[in-house]
Design a protein around this motif. Structure first.
Motif, PDB file in Angstrom:
ATOM      1  N   PRO A  72       0.899  -1.120  -0.036  1.00 22.54           N
ATOM      2  CA  PRO A  72      -0.069   0.076  -0.147  1.00 22.54           C
ATOM      3  C   PRO A  72       0.912   1.196  -0.004  1.00 22.54           C
ATOM      4  O   PRO A  72       1.805   1.263   0.614  1.00 22.54           O
ATOM      5  CB  PRO A  72      -0.822  -0.211   1.385  1.00 22.54           C
ATOM      6  CG  PRO A  72      -0.557  -1.688   1.819  1.00 22.54           C
ATOM      7  CD  PRO A  72       0.697  -1.990   1.201  1.00 22.54           C
ATOM      8  N   SER A  73       0.412   2.363  -0.341  1.00 16.71           N
ATOM      9  CA  SER A  73       1.055   3.561  -0.733  1.00 16.71           C
ATOM     10  C   SER A  73       0.068   4.829  -0.345  1.00 16.71           C
ATOM     11  O   SER A  73      -1.081   4.959  -0.709  1.00 16.71           O
ATOM     12  CB  SER A  73       1.682   3.794  -1.947  1.00 16.71           C
ATOM     13  OG  SER A  73       2.187   5.153  -2.057  1.00 16.71           O
ATOM     14  N   ASP A  74       0.480   5.626   0.439  1.00 16.75           N
ATOM     15  CA  ASP A  74      -0.082   6.769   0.819  1.00 16.75           C
ATOM     16  C   ASP A  74      -0.274   7.797  -0.166  1.00 16.75           C
ATOM     17  O   ASP A  74      -1.183   8.859  -0.485  1.00 16.75           O
ATOM     18  CB  ASP A  74       0.462   7.630   1.984  1.00 16.75           C
ATOM     19  CG  ASP A  74      -0.115   6.812   3.196  1.00 16.75           C
ATOM     20  OD1 ASP A  74      -0.422   5.780   3.452  1.00 16.75           O
ATOM     21  OD2 ASP A  74       0.958   7.316   4.464  1.00 16.75           O
ATOM     22  N   PHE A  75       0.454   7.325  -1.377  1.00 17.41           N
ATOM     23  CA  PHE A  75       0.500   8.405  -2.313  1.00 17.41           C
ATOM     24  C   PHE A  75      -0.912   8.066  -3.356  1.00 17.41           C
ATOM     25  O   PHE A  75      -1.356   8.837  -4.012  1.00 17.41           O
ATOM     26  CB  PHE A  75       1.719   8.089  -3.407  1.00 17.41           C
ATOM     27  CG  PHE A  75       1.899   8.901  -4.766  1.00 17.41           C
ATOM     28  CD1 PHE A  75       1.962  10.143  -4.659  1.00 17.41           C
ATOM     29  CD2 PHE A  75       1.241   8.348  -6.005  1.00 17.41           C
ATOM     30  CE1 PHE A  75       2.418  10.891  -5.852  1.00 17.41           C
ATOM     31  CE2 PHE A  75       1.422   8.942  -6.983  1.00 17.41           C
ATOM     32  CZ  PHE A  75       2.191  10.283  -7.010  1.00 17.41           C
ATOM     33  N   SER A  76      -1.349   6.775  -3.055  1.00 17.84           N
ATOM     34  CA  SER A  76      -2.624   6.342  -4.020  1.00 17.84           C
ATOM     35  C   SER A  76      -3.970   6.674  -2.748  1.00 17.84           C
ATOM     36  O   SER A  76      -4.097   5.710  -1.745  1.00 17.84           O
ATOM     37  CB  SER A  76      -2.322   4.962  -3.896  1.00 17.84           C
ATOM     38  OG  SER A  76      -3.442   4.503  -4.801  1.00 17.84           O
ATOM     39  N   ILE A  77      -4.921   7.524  -3.061  1.00 12.88           N
ATOM     40  CA  ILE A  77      -5.902   7.557  -2.327  1.00 12.88           C
ATOM     41  C   ILE A  77      -7.112   7.147  -3.169  1.00 12.88           C
ATOM     42  O   ILE A  77      -7.379   7.430  -4.375  1.00 12.88           O
ATOM     43  CB  ILE A  77      -6.383   9.182  -2.302  1.00 12.88           C
ATOM     44  CG1 ILE A  77      -5.057   9.866  -1.650  1.00 12.88           C
ATOM     45  CG2 ILE A  77      -7.364   9.422  -1.464  1.00 12.88           C
ATOM     46  CD1 ILE A  77      -5.099  11.171  -1.230  1.00 12.88           C
ATOM     47  N   ALA A 403      -0.061  13.195  -3.145  1.00 13.15           N
ATOM     48  CA  ALA A 403      -0.708  12.212  -3.378  1.00 13.15           C
ATOM     49  C   ALA A 403      -1.816  12.521  -4.524  1.00 13.15           C
ATOM     50  O   ALA A 403      -2.076  13.645  -4.930  1.00 13.15           O
ATOM     51  CB  ALA A 403      -1.621  11.762  -2.178  1.00 13.15           C
ATOM     52  N   VAL A 404      -2.471  11.262  -4.908  1.00 13.52           N
ATOM     53  CA  VAL A 404      -3.495  11.352  -6.134  1.00 13.52           C
ATOM     54  C   VAL A 404      -4.746  10.699  -5.565  1.00 13.52           C
ATOM     55  O   VAL A 404      -4.544   9.498  -5.356  1.00 13.52           O
ATOM     56  CB  VAL A 404      -2.867  10.755  -7.390  1.00 13.52           C
ATOM     57  CG1 VAL A 404      -3.897  11.120  -8.507  1.00 13.52           C
ATOM     58  CG2 VAL A 404      -1.495  11.538  -7.645  1.00 13.52           C
ATOM     59  N   PHE A 405      -5.784  11.287  -5.941  1.00 16.99           N
ATOM     60  CA  PHE A 405      -7.014  10.594  -5.673  1.00 16.99           C
ATOM     61  C   PHE A 405      -7.394   9.772  -7.273  1.00 16.99           C
ATOM     62  O   PHE A 405      -6.999  10.400  -8.231  1.00 16.99           O
ATOM     63  CB  PHE A 405      -8.332  11.656  -5.684  1.00 16.99           C
ATOM     64  CG  PHE A 405      -8.486  12.020  -3.888  1.00 16.99           C
ATOM     65  CD1 PHE A 405      -9.204  11.308  -3.520  1.00 16.99           C
ATOM     66  CD2 PHE A 405      -7.882  13.095  -3.790  1.00 16.99           C
ATOM     67  CE1 PHE A 405      -9.401  11.938  -1.983  1.00 16.99           C
ATOM     68  CE2 PHE A 405      -8.260  13.786  -2.450  1.00 16.99           C
ATOM     69  CZ  PHE A 405      -8.786  13.206  -1.492  1.00 16.99           C
ATOM     70  N   SER A 406      -7.949   8.650  -6.986  1.00 20.57           N
ATOM     71  CA  SER A 406      -8.355   7.871  -8.338  1.00 20.57           C
ATOM     72  C   SER A 406      -9.661   7.069  -7.920  1.00 20.57           C
ATOM     73  O   SER A 406      -9.737   6.619  -6.739  1.00 20.57           O
ATOM     74  CB  SER A 406      -7.284   7.033  -8.668  1.00 20.57           C
ATOM     75  OG  SER A 406      -7.503   6.205  -9.751  1.00 20.57           O
ATOM     76  N   ASP A 407     -10.498   7.022  -9.040  1.00 21.47           N
ATOM     77  CA  ASP A 407     -11.619   6.133  -8.772  1.00 21.47           C
ATOM     78  C   ASP A 407     -11.207   4.554  -8.928  1.00 21.47           C
ATOM     79  O   ASP A 407     -12.145   3.914  -8.871  1.00 21.47           O
ATOM     80  CB  ASP A 407     -12.574   6.503 -10.104  1.00 21.47           C
ATOM     81  CG  ASP A 407     -13.373   7.719  -9.568  1.00 21.47           C
ATOM     82  OD1 ASP A 407     -12.903   8.424  -8.727  1.00 21.47           O
ATOM     83  OD2 ASP A 407     -14.643   7.940 -10.459  1.00 21.47           O
TER      84      ASP A 407
END
Length: 422
Positions: A72-77, A403-407
């Protein structure tokens, strides 16, 4: 708090108890690591995107990471969880996002008639995100379903409409609903037709009668703790006049924080967010342990709407540390058709602000873009599905986002692991 998560294959083999570290080898590893089991699985999408990229150094670098164990990465939301395929803000959507390695998950927070906090993208979206119009609770909606009006030639004259709010119903009533993909059919003549309309590039496969479990804010906190992820609740702007039944905006902002404190969540694991600067400043002044990483969301629709350099500097003087605009605000295209940091992104960095970008995987096929909101500043440099990885790379390397939000968090997670971004 931070742990990792059970992979999809392991969850299927061991059952739901494995996901939460209850029993056997899964429990033993969870006990050792302080969270759930580390086995992120991103599925085929990142590899499809990488294969579709134009040849070059970035493609080769990403290809070399194939086969690496992912974490897991906090960069990925996970933006509303994983709503590219799962109904947003449902248990299933959140678990899917965590399994794809999203280190942070989002609960958009609205309130019910009896002032309980629930996870919904808007206070008035129940008619498009749940099955409420197909239940007796439809009678309680602010605006009932009105069928579309068609002309003699069959052309749409007036679209179908409805408005159902979380504040129309109690928490007990909210719990009876099921989540569905956020969509509606403008030409609907019946409620059954209205609740359709899902875009072809999404799916209703996971919107059945036994899935789509809605969640309260408290329930999301407990689930996120078990999944071992950090949390980014967004306080949604009310559509009802405030105070509502004596509930003030300040009480609303405070209640959100109180539910994390009651659950024993450390402030460092919470990133409260709002499009209303007054909410962010409330947390900074009244809950500084949480407010120090509160996120000010920017609702700009075009480049002309973005804050100036002096406005960004003023945000930092007011105590705001994280600015979160839409993706287009942070990117531009240079003379070599390369995707690079925008002037606004550079100004934000110069002002000492950290940056979070929202939201990828909301635009359908990138080869078919035509005036898309999220890509409006870089559309001329985007022509194939693999360009999504170029966008992520530009956000990470040139802009330097936090970080980056993604669906659909899988591509962002894969990129973060490949580039050693934790």
């Amino acid at each position: 708090m931070r742990g990792t998560i059970v992979g999809l294959g392991l969850a299927c083999a061991l059952g739901a108890s494995a996901l939460f570290g209850a029993g056997g080898a899964a429990a033993d590893e969870a006990a050792r690591t302080g969270g759930a089991v580390a086995d992120v699985q991103v599925g085929p999408r990142p590899f499809f995107l990488i294969e579709d990229m134009a040849n070059g150094p970035l493609k080769r670098r990403l290809q070399r990471c194939e086969g690496n164990r992912l974490r897991p990465s906090d960069f990925s939301i996970g933006h509303r969880g994983a709503p590219l395929q799962f109904p947003e803000h449902t248990r299933e959507s959140y678990v899917a996002a965590a399994r794809m390695g999203a280190g942070v998950l989002e609960c958009d927070v609205a309130f019910t008639k009896d002032l309980e906090l629930v996870c919904r993208h808007a206070q008035n979206d129940l008619h498009t995100t749940t099955n409420i119009l197909l239940t007796p609770l439809a009678a309680k909606c602010t605006k009932p379903f009105t069928p579309a009006v068609l002309g003699p030639d069959g052309a749409l004259v007036t679209p179908a409409s409805a408005e159902c709010r979380t504040s129309d119903i109690t928490l007990a009533e909210f719990r009876t609903l099921r989540g569905k993909m956020d969509a509606f059919d403008r030409g609907a003549r019946t409620p059954e037709e209205f609740v359709g309309g899902t875009p072809a590039w999404r799916t209703d496969l996971y919107s059945g009668p036994t899935s789509g479990h809605l969640m309260t804010h408290r329930e999301s906190i407990e689930l996120f703790k078990e999944l071992g992820v950090k949390m980014t609740p967004e306080l949604k702007s009310p559509v009802v006049p405030m105070p509502f039944r004596g509930f003030t905006q300040a009480a609303y902002a405070q209640k959100l924080i109180d539910e994390y404190r009651a659950a024993g969540v450390k402030p460092r694991d919470v990133f409260p967010q709002s499009f209303d600067k007054n909410d962010v400043l409330y947390w900074i002044r009244n809950e500084p342990a949480f407010g120090r990483q509160a996120v000010y969301l920017d609702d700009a629709n075009t480049v002309a709407d973005l804050p100036s350099a002096s406005e960004l500097e003023n945000y930092r003087r007011e105590g705001i540390r994280i600015w979160a605009p839409p993706v287009f605000a942070l990117l531009d295209v240079n003379g070599r058709n390369e995707i690079v940091a925008s002037r606004a992104a550079k100004n934000a960095k110069a002002a000492g602000l950290e940056i979070i970008a929202w939201s990828l995987e909301r635009s359908g096929r990138l080869a078919d873009l035509d005036g898309d909101f999220y890509y409006q500043t870089i559309e001329r440099a985007v022509s194939r599905e693999g360009d999504l990885m170029r966008v992520i790379d530009a956000l990470a390397r040139d802009v330097g986002v936090r970080a980056v939000f993604s669906d659909w968090p899988a591509p962002v997670t894969y990129y973060a692991n490949c580039m050693n971004i934790r």
